[in-house]
Design a protein around this motif. Structure first.
Motif, PDB file in Angstrom:
ATOM      1  N   UNK A 517      -2.471  -0.702   3.996  1.00 23.43           N
ATOM      2  CA  UNK A 517      -3.169   0.034   2.947  1.00 23.43           C
ATOM      3  C   UNK A 517      -4.285   0.853   3.576  1.00 23.43           C
ATOM      4  N   UNK A 518      -4.289   2.138   3.301  1.00 26.04           N
ATOM      5  CA  UNK A 518      -5.364   3.040   3.724  1.00 26.04           C
ATOM      6  C   UNK A 518      -6.067   3.587   2.491  1.00 26.04           C
ATOM      7  N   UNK A 519      -7.325   3.979   2.696  1.00 28.74           N
ATOM      8  CA  UNK A 519      -8.079   4.658   1.653  1.00 28.74           C
ATOM      9  C   UNK A 519      -8.348   6.079   2.111  1.00 28.74           C
ATOM     10  N   UNK A 520      -7.887   7.053   1.346  1.00 26.56           N
ATOM     11  CA  UNK A 520      -8.096   8.468   1.656  1.00 26.56           C
ATOM     12  C   UNK A 520      -8.849   9.091   0.488  1.00 26.56           C
ATOM     13  N   UNK A 521     -10.095   9.425   0.745  1.00 22.56           N
ATOM     14  CA  UNK A 521     -10.982   9.979  -0.287  1.00 22.56           C
ATOM     15  C   UNK A 521     -10.951   9.079  -1.539  1.00 22.56           C
ATOM     16  N   UNK A 522     -11.058   7.766  -1.308  1.00 20.39           N
ATOM     17  CA  UNK A 522     -11.120   6.819  -2.416  1.00 20.39           C
ATOM     18  C   UNK A 522      -9.784   6.465  -3.038  1.00 20.39           C
ATOM     19  N   UNK A 523      -8.690   7.058  -2.555  1.00 19.92           N
ATOM     20  CA  UNK A 523      -7.375   6.792  -3.115  1.00 19.92           C
ATOM     21  C   UNK A 523      -6.570   5.892  -2.176  1.00 19.92           C
ATOM     22  N   UNK A 524      -5.908   4.897  -2.759  1.00 18.97           N
ATOM     23  CA  UNK A 524      -5.090   3.971  -1.989  1.00 18.97           C
ATOM     24  C   UNK A 524      -3.798   4.656  -1.546  1.00 18.97           C
ATOM     25  N   UNK A 525      -3.481   4.550  -0.249  1.00 22.23           N
ATOM     26  CA  UNK A 525      -2.230   5.059   0.299  1.00 22.23           C
ATOM     27  C   UNK A 525      -1.481   3.873   0.882  1.00 22.23           C
ATOM     28  N   UNK A 526      -0.245   3.620   0.406  1.00 18.38           N
ATOM     29  CA  UNK A 526       0.542   2.459   0.802  1.00 18.38           C
ATOM     30  C   UNK A 526       1.543   2.839   1.883  1.00 18.38           C
ATOM     31  N   UNK A 527       1.524   2.085   2.980  1.00 22.51           N
ATOM     32  CA  UNK A 527       2.452   2.338   4.076  1.00 22.51           C
ATOM     33  C   UNK A 527       3.886   2.028   3.655  1.00 22.51           C
ATOM     34  N   UNK A 528       4.828   2.825   4.142  1.00 21.08           N
ATOM     35  CA  UNK A 528       6.248   2.596   3.864  1.00 21.08           C
ATOM     36  C   UNK A 528       6.892   1.672   4.877  1.00 21.08           C
ATOM     37  N   UNK A 529       6.142   1.210   5.873  1.00 16.62           N
ATOM     38  CA  UNK A 529       6.672   0.293   6.884  1.00 16.62           C
ATOM     39  C   UNK A 529       7.231  -0.953   6.211  1.00 16.62           C
ATOM     40  N   UNK A 530       8.410  -1.420   6.671  1.00 18.05           N
ATOM     41  CA  UNK A 530       9.116  -2.519   6.000  1.00 18.05           C
ATOM     42  C   UNK A 530       8.304  -3.816   5.996  1.00 18.05           C
ATOM     43  N   UNK A 531       7.640  -4.112   7.118  1.00 10.51           N
ATOM     44  CA  UNK A 531       6.848  -5.353   7.191  1.00 10.51           C
ATOM     45  C   UNK A 531       5.675  -5.288   6.219  1.00 10.51           C
ATOM     46  N   UNK A 532       4.976  -4.167   6.198  1.00 13.06           N
ATOM     47  CA  UNK A 532       3.847  -4.016   5.276  1.00 13.06           C
ATOM     48  C   UNK A 532       4.312  -4.084   3.821  1.00 13.06           C
ATOM     49  N   UNK A 533       5.415  -3.413   3.519  1.00 12.63           N
ATOM     50  CA  UNK A 533       5.932  -3.392   2.155  1.00 12.63           C
ATOM     51  C   UNK A 533       6.310  -4.793   1.701  1.00 12.63           C
ATOM     52  N   UNK A 534       6.937  -5.575   2.590  1.00 12.63           N
ATOM     53  CA  UNK A 534       7.330  -6.930   2.224  1.00 12.63           C
ATOM     54  C   UNK A 534       6.107  -7.806   1.940  1.00 12.63           C
ATOM     55  N   UNK A 535       5.072  -7.689   2.736  1.00 11.29           N
ATOM     56  CA  UNK A 535       3.862  -8.481   2.511  1.00 11.29           C
ATOM     57  C   UNK A 535       3.227  -8.153   1.170  1.00 11.29           C
TER      58      UNK A 535
END
Length: 551
Positions: A517-535
């Motif tokens: 999870x990243x924050x870009x100008x206060x907005x959450x950006x979710x990674x599409x990486x399979x491991x991150x998505x599964x968690x």
């Protein structure tokens, strides 16, 4: 059942009525409301009068202990200004006490002993203790208190004149604590006599009436434990709409829903809307670990119209249909909510408040110094459970969580302990969201370390099985010990100590990296990486959510 000395019968014999084979006291202004057709004959009136006279004379010949029934017996006085209580026991305790000392008994309490016709006047010690004579064995103690001394002023201003929200701690006198510890049966039954149009709601286990649906009867019976904590509990008496519900998919929990408006004043559509609101948020609670955390729940709804100020509870500018809500855990689990009945079903469904309060039932009762922990768990699950139910998308849920983290960080003050944070001006955000950080960080790490075989969900489920008791307040040390046992790890305690002792705000950079999870100008950006998505799905997804929740 009526418990009176001989001297009382002359005063009340004209106030008897017959109903379903029971004897009931009636207010003088209601004496014309006899359950007989208004076209009855004069002969029938005379026959009824003779029956009443014979009945009162028969009762006058009885000793009070001939009508003995153990337990508490409550009723409103004829003028509805006092709550009259009688406590009967065999043997009687040597002392009755209570912790809450503000509400006063009106007059002297009276004691009737078996085999004696005249009552004994009991002495009071500081309005918190009644001493019974050494010769007391089987008998009954009676006292009364003004309703104005017993009501919860914070809520009664919203109620109709014929509804009373009474503090149980203000009313309840019990055998002295050491005597309770030595009793083999640590409970008593409570019988409450009601006017024909009244209902009663309490956090205790109901014995009568046992059926579901609308409750209208001349009495109600409950089982009350003699060993309880000092938390607040509410006893409701009056003309209000009551429903006893058994939510699905598991019928192991009984819900006593009390909507504090008379049935005649509440539109059927409103009652239906409120019942649907309750069921939906109970569905959310079920998604925590696939069981109800408690066997019963008292839910008290105070209907309001329009926005009601509730300092500190909602965000500035937030217009919520639930202006105030809180969990009450004295004498049994209960939730009270003030709800704008003018809002539609969609607004009630989307509001987070009830899911938040229900989430407090997932953990043991914690002391006020741990408010940051239990409010954090509730705030975490208000987002997680609504994502699992589909009320929020995954993106929305993470955004709401991290918006909260930013509010908590902006509200942090170096050098102030979290246990003192609520005393700060504006300290509520730091307190709540530091607790959410604890919940998220422990949940993520437990899942990663165990390949999702352990989680915050499962640890709370195991706490329910081993450690949650209605009367027990759990200290921080005890909670840490319990969490270590149910998870097989000291992770929760380590994070607790780290956050609680930290002068600033928790560092969330690692957990955000683990989740992609990243924050870009206060907005959450979710990674599409399979491991991150599964968690992230382990936490937010409803699919296969109970597959690994093994005890």
């Amino acid at each position: 059942m009526i418990y009176c000395g001989k001297s009382e019968f002359g005063q009340i014999s004209q106030s008897f009525s017959l109903h379903s084979g029971a004897i009931r006291l009636k207010r003088s202004k209601n004496l014309t409301q006899v359950d007989v057709s208004s076209r009855r004959s004069i002969k029938f009136d005379r026959l009824l009068g003779l029956m009443m006279l014979g009945l009162s004379q028969t009762l006058m010949a009885l000793s009070p202990t001939d009508l003995f029934e153990p337990g508490y017996h409550l009723s409103l006085s004829d003028d509805r200004t006092h709550l009259v209580t009688r406590y009967c026991a065999d043997p009687l305790p040597s002392r009755l006490t209570r912790e809450f000392r503000q509400a006063r008994i009106s007059g002297q309490p009276l004691l009737w002993l078996e085999g004696e016709d005249e009552p004994v006047r009991l002495s009071m010690q500081g309005n918190h203790s009644m001493t019974l004579p050494a010769r007391a064995s089987r008998g009954c103690v009676q006292w009364q208190a003004e309703l104005d001394d017993l009501v919860e002023d914070r809520y009664n201003r919203w109620l109709d004149d014929d509804i009373w929200a009474l503090s149980i701690n203000r009313w309840w006198w019990r055998p002295h604590g050491q005597q309770v510890a030595s009793m083999s049966d640590r409970h008593r039954d409570v019988t409450i006599s009601l006017a024909p149009n009244h209902s009663v709601s309490a956090p205790w286990r109901a014995l009568e009436p046992a059926d579901g649906g609308s409750v209208r009867t001349n009495r109600a019976r409950f089982r009350i434990p003699l060993k309880v904590n000092d938390r607040r509990g509410m006893l409701l008496i009056g003309d209000f709409l009551q429903r006893r519900l058994t939510p699905q998919p598991d019928s192991s929990m009984d819900v006593d829903l009390a909507i504090l408006r008379s049935e005649s004043a509440l539109e059927p559509l409103v009652a239906q809307r409120l019942t649907g609101w309750l069921q939906h948020h109970l569905d959310n609670l079920w998604l925590a670990y696939g069981q109800w955390p408690t066997a019963r729940l008292q839910l008290i709804v105070i209907p309001t119209q329009g926005a009601v100020a509730s300092a500190g509870y909602h965000l500035p500018g937030e217009i919520s249909p639930v202006s105030w809500a809180e969990v009450l855990r004295g004498h049994g689990p209960a939730i009270l909510a003030m709800v704008d009945v003018g809002r539609d079903a969609a607004a009630l469904r989307q509001d987070w408040t009830l899911t938040h309060e229900l989430s407090h039932l997932l953990h043991p009762i914690l002391p006020g110094s741990m408010r940051w922990v239990y409010e954090g768990i509730g705030s975490y699950y208000q987002n997680v459970l609504r994502a699992r139910s589909g009320d929020l998308s995954e993106q929305q849920a993470w955004q709401q969580l991290f918006d909260g983290f930013e509010r908590g960080r902006a509200n942090s003050t170096n050098g102030t302990r979290l246990s003192d944070g609520m005393r700060q001006a504006g300290g509520i955000m730091r307190v709540y969201w530091s607790g959410v950080a604890l919940a998220l960080m422990s949940d993520v790490q437990l899942r990663i370390d165990s390949d999702n075989r352990m989680s915050l969900d499962l640890s709370l489920k195991r706490l329910k099985a081993c450690c949650i008791r209605e009367h027990l307040v759990v200290s921080s040390d005890e909670l840490m010990r319990q969490m270590g046992e149910v998870t097989g790890s000291d992770l929760f305690e380590t994070l607790y100590q780290e956050i609680e002792q930290r002068p600033g705000y928790p560092d969330l950079s690692r957990v955000m990296s683990l989740l992609g999870i990243d924050l870009v100008v206060g907005k959450v950006v979710l990674s599409a990486d399979a491991v991150h998505r599964q968690r992230r799905e382990w936490i937010m997804s409803s699919s296969s959510r109970f597959s690994r929740l093994q005890m």
